[in-house]
Motif scaffolding. Structure first.
Motif, mmCIF file in Angstrom:
data_model
loop_
_atom_site.group_PDB
_atom_site.id
_atom_site.type_symbol
_atom_site.label_atom_id
_atom_site.label_comp_id
_atom_site.label_asym_id
_atom_site.label_seq_id
_atom_site.Cartn_x
_atom_site.Cartn_y
_atom_site.Cartn_z
ATOM 1 N N ARG A 183 17.114 -0.409 2.036
ATOM 2 C CA ARG A 183 17.261 -2.139 1.583
ATOM 3 C C ARG A 183 15.863 -2.381 1.009
ATOM 4 O O ARG A 183 16.046 -3.142 0.016
ATOM 5 N N SER B 55 12.096 -16.404 1.152
ATOM 6 C CA SER B 55 13.221 -16.084 2.155
ATOM 7 C C SER B 55 14.737 -15.646 1.091
ATOM 8 O O SER B 55 15.924 -16.787 0.888
ATOM 9 N N ASP C 124 3.478 -9.817 -0.428
ATOM 10 C CA ASP C 124 3.354 -10.901 0.049
ATOM 11 C C ASP C 124 3.139 -10.619 1.137
ATOM 12 O O ASP C 124 4.156 -11.179 1.746
ATOM 13 N N LYS D 282 12.425 -9.494 1.527
ATOM 14 C CA LYS D 282 11.776 -8.920 2.664
ATOM 15 C C LYS D 282 13.275 -7.830 3.470
ATOM 16 O O LYS D 282 13.752 -8.712 3.095
ATOM 17 N N SER D 283 12.023 -6.595 3.401
ATOM 18 C CA SER D 283 12.611 -5.919 5.210
ATOM 19 C C SER D 283 12.084 -4.760 5.134
ATOM 20 O O SER D 283 11.098 -4.146 4.271
ATOM 21 N N SER E 291 2.065 -23.476 -1.874
ATOM 22 C CA SER E 291 3.343 -22.764 -1.218
ATOM 23 C C SER E 291 3.781 -24.374 -0.873
ATOM 24 O O SER E 291 3.164 -24.803 0.236
ATOM 25 N N LEU F 284 17.161 -13.888 -0.111
ATOM 26 C CA LEU F 284 18.359 -13.093 1.152
ATOM 27 C C LEU F 284 19.247 -14.562 1.977
ATOM 28 O O LEU F 284 19.500 -13.517 2.808
ATOM 29 N N ARG G 41 13.717 -1.426 6.794
ATOM 30 C CA ARG G 41 14.162 -0.391 6.181
ATOM 31 C C ARG G 41 14.143 -0.055 4.213
ATOM 32 O O ARG G 41 14.308 -1.142 3.220
#
Ligand code: NDP
Length: 279
Positions: free
Chosen positions: A242, A194, A53, A236-237, A145, A196, A239
């Motif tokens: 993660r 979002s 995304d 989203k990450s 959106s 998280l 890392r």
């Protein structure tokens, strides 16, 4: 690059019209352009993600496209979303904006093209262009959106083509039931951005308690909460560990009593934008 086992490829659900959308996608908002985006996307694809995304305004479309090519995963197996930014509203501008995004991505089509924000003065004309982009095959699916019920009603009143997706901020601390119910009624798939809470509420004791009870991490509980409700979730990450953790959500479910606890946490917490007052 490792090849994920077939069971690691994420499950899909159908959009209106049948196009399958993987129910977990990698978000790349605020993932820096260049190698950080390429590394995150390549890693996600290598461990089974098939959904990315991005958006024009994230300034990393070129890197998303390059990482897709570098991944070795066939293009048609990957669901790519990008979004039309606020300065690109209007019929002609929207058509040009999609072409520019495709050029930056290096792709012939996107799987989903979204109107990023309900810009008041031009959104009807923009939607007309979105319909044409879909008809011409440049976008396999189209949606919106940050649209509230009011904005969605306006689209439905002005066009025969119903958005296939509405991407909104969504997590237990922000659970706009009116928008979700409207989307369900009209066959619009809801995507949770979002999911998280940008990390803000991962330490919340009530989330941690459910995570501990189920032997999962708080991030996995928030992603799975969305899946239990039928949403598409876009954590989203940057890392690698993660990125893997956030998608390891298909080996457990959240029992009803814990869902009840999570559903009661709504407090209208917007960690991104709040479109409620958008005219
Ligand atoms: P998220 O809710 O996905 O949270 C991301 C934050 O959480 C980052 O700081 C990340 O840090 C951290 N994080 C990720 N995984 C974990 C983990 N397992 N444990 C602890 N911390 C973690 O926020 P976003 O706002 O980025 O939303 C996700 C995606 O949704 C966006 O990337 C974008 O694609 C979309 N979006 C769309 C919007 C729209 O208007 N349509 C608006 C906002 C987002 P790190 O990277 O360092 O791991």
């Amino acid at each position: 690059m490792t090849t994920p086992a077939p069971h690691a490829i994420h499950p899909t659900r159908p959009l209106r019209g049948g196009t399958p959308i993987p129910i977990v996608g990698l978000g790349v908002y605020q993932t820096p352009a260049g190698e950080p985006t390429r590394r995150a996307v390549r890693h996600a694809l290598s461990v089974g993600y098939r959904h990315i995304d991005t958006a024009r305004i994230y300034d990393n479309e070129e890197d998303v496209g390059r990482a897709i090519r570098e991944s070795g995963v066939p293009r048609e197996e990957i669901f790519v979303t990008t979004k039309l930014w606020n300065s690109d509203h209007g019929y002609d501008r929207a058509l040009r904006a999609c072409d520019a995004s495709l050029r930056r991505l290096g792709l012939e089509w996107v799987d989903l093209y979204l109107v990023h924000w309900p810009v008041a003065h031009a959104r009807r004309e923009t939607w007309r262009a979105m319909v044409e982009l879909k008809a011409g095959g440049k976008a396999r699916a189209i949606g919106v959106s940050n649209f509230t019920v009011r904005h969605l009603e306006e689209v439905l009143a002005s066009s025969d083509v119903v958005p296939q997706v509405n991407q909104i901020e969504l997590h237990p601390f922000l659970f706009p039931r009116d928008i979700v119910a409207f989307c369900e009624k009209h066959g619009i798939v809801v995507e949770a951005y979002s999911p998280l809470t940008r990390g803000e509420r991962l330490p919340d004791s009530r989330i941690v308690a459910v995570a501990d009870a189920l032997g999962q991490t708080p991030a996995q509980i928030l992603v799975r909460w969305g899946i239990e409700h039928g949403f598409v979730s876009l954590p989203k990450s940057v890392r690698p560990k993660r990125i893997e953790e956030n998608a390891e959500v298909f080996g457990f479910t959240i029992p009803a009593e814990h869902m009840k606890t999570l559903d009661a946490l709504h407090e209208d917490l917007h960690t991104s934008w709040d479109p409620t007052g958008a005219p």
